[in-house]
Design a protein around this motif. Structure first.
Motif, PDB file in Angstrom:
ATOM      1  N   ASN A  34      42.063  78.071  45.806  1.00  0.00           N
ATOM      2  CA  ASN A  34      41.606  78.912  44.951  1.00  0.00           C
ATOM      3  C   ASN A  34      39.525  77.775  45.030  1.00  0.00           C
ATOM      4  OD1 ASN A  34      40.307  81.002  43.018  1.00  0.00           O
ATOM      5  ND2 ASN A  34      41.286  79.602  41.250  1.00  0.00           N
ATOM      6  N   TRP A  35      39.475  76.827  44.947  1.00  0.00           N
ATOM      7  CA  TRP A  35      38.599  75.753  44.715  1.00  0.00           C
ATOM      8  C   TRP A  35      39.358  74.556  44.978  1.00  0.00           C
ATOM      9  CZ3 TRP A  35      34.658  78.340  45.616  1.00  0.00           C
ATOM     10  CH2 TRP A  35      34.400  79.599  44.466  1.00  0.00           C
ATOM     11  N   SER A  53      42.219  83.811  45.970  1.00  0.00           N
ATOM     12  CA  SER A  53      41.143  82.120  46.544  1.00  0.00           C
ATOM     13  C   SER A  53      40.090  82.328  46.683  1.00  0.00           C
ATOM     14  CB  SER A  53      41.242  81.650  48.126  1.00  0.00           C
ATOM     15  OG  SER A  53      40.391  80.717  48.302  1.00  0.00           O
ATOM     16  N   GLU A  55      37.337  79.922  46.694  1.00  0.00           N
ATOM     17  CA  GLU A  55      36.592  79.909  47.831  1.00  0.00           C
ATOM     18  C   GLU A  55      36.943  80.431  49.225  1.00  0.00           C
ATOM     19  OE1 GLU A  55      34.976  76.394  48.718  1.00  0.00           O
ATOM     20  OE2 GLU A  55      37.294  75.087  47.852  1.00  0.00           O
ATOM     21  N   TYR A  58      33.579  82.038  48.734  1.00  0.00           N
ATOM     22  CA  TYR A  58      32.341  81.272  48.881  1.00  0.00           C
ATOM     23  C   TYR A  58      32.422  80.990  50.685  1.00  0.00           C
ATOM     24  CZ  TYR A  58      29.004  77.744  48.298  1.00  0.00           C
ATOM     25  OH  TYR A  58      27.783  77.147  49.077  1.00  0.00           O
ATOM     26  N   ASN A 122      31.333  71.636  44.669  1.00  0.00           N
ATOM     27  CA  ASN A 122      31.365  72.223  46.465  1.00  0.00           C
ATOM     28  C   ASN A 122      31.358  73.577  45.843  1.00  0.00           C
ATOM     29  OD1 ASN A 122      32.592  70.432  47.190  1.00  0.00           O
ATOM     30  ND2 ASN A 122      35.118  70.609  46.779  1.00  0.00           N
ATOM     31  N   ALA A 123      30.656  74.910  44.643  1.00  0.00           N
ATOM     32  CA  ALA A 123      30.570  76.072  44.958  1.00  0.00           C
ATOM     33  C   ALA A 123      29.667  76.430  44.147  1.00  0.00           C
ATOM     34  CB  ALA A 123      31.844  77.223  44.306  1.00  0.00           C
TER      35      ALA A 123
END
Length: 248
Positions: A34-35, A53, A55, A58, A122-123
């Protein structure tokens, strides 16, 4: 594969990362967490099974920005928000902050007050997985466009989007961006869950009816499902409730 279209440093050292396609990402079967910090682990081979996810979304955003040469906020404003007359953005601004509701936790205490654009970690925003700032009426405009006009997609592509692609367990399946239940396969739905805010949308592919509920509470999803049970004849509520316990 995404990495054949998006030339960048790989987010994972696992060779299976190079097998991830947009279809895997949209159906949450990419194998990405997910992250996670980078280099991130691969949880399983792409296409093996469902695992939510953010992630992945993204990553898909980064690919689209690279291919089009435009940022996510420009793409959303140009192709969705402005044409549909939506009051929405994927970037925090002072105006968003002025209208932003406080988020409340399960104890009823304020747990989130957004007062700046999130650019670290990171996001950062704009982020296709979490940074949509909008309201119920504007999201309803999008849902209506999806149900009535098939989001501007052709019939074959819309059918691909709304058919089961991954078994998520508890009678829940995932298409290319939407959830559905074997209990009531004409219904598509999605939920939102970020600290202090929970929401739910539901649309009937046959009747074109829809429902949008947004709350500023970490207990909001149960309220959303209560309204779904009171206002619709949807048969998959118990399946969704079971799915959400382990979804993220």
């Amino acid at each position: 594969p995404v990495m054949q279209q998006f030339r960048t440093d790989p987010w994972s050292n696992d060779p299976r990362f190079y097998q991830i396609t947009p279809r895997h990402i949209l159906s949450h079967t990419s194998g990405l967490p997910n992250w996670s910090n980078r280099p991130m682990p691969m949880l399983f081979a792409p296409g093996d099974h469902f695992s939510y996810s953010g992630e992945g979304y993204y990553l898909l955003q980064q690919m689209l920005e690279k291919l089009t040469g435009y940022s996510l906020d420009h793409l959303m404003d140009t192709n969705l928000f402005h044409p549909l007359g939506m009051n929405a953005t994927v970037l925090w601004t002072p105006e968003v902050g002025f209208h932003f509701s406080c988020g409340f936790d399960a104890e009823g205490k304020v747990c989130k007050i957004r007062d700046r654009r999130r650019i670290s970690g990171n996001a950062p925003e704009p982020n296709a997985a979490w940074s949509l700032y909008s309201n119920a009426s504007s999201i309803a405009r999008f849902l209506s466009w999806l149900l009535v006009h098939h989001a501007g997609l052709g019939s074959i592509m819309f059918s691909e989007m709304t058919r089961p692609c991954a078994d998520a367990g508890n009678h829940v399946f995932w298409g290319l961006g939407t959830g559905m239940c074997s209990d009531d396969p004409q219904i598509i739905w999605h939920w939102g869950d970020n600290l202090g805010f929970q929401s739910f949308i539901l649309g009937d592919l046959a009747t074109k009816d829809g429902l949008v509920v947004v709350t500023n509470s970490s207990c909001g999803l149960e309220f959303c499902l209560h309204l779904v049970s009171e206002w619709t004849d949807f048969q998959g509520i118990s399946s969704i409730r079971a799915f959400l316990k382990t979804a993220e």
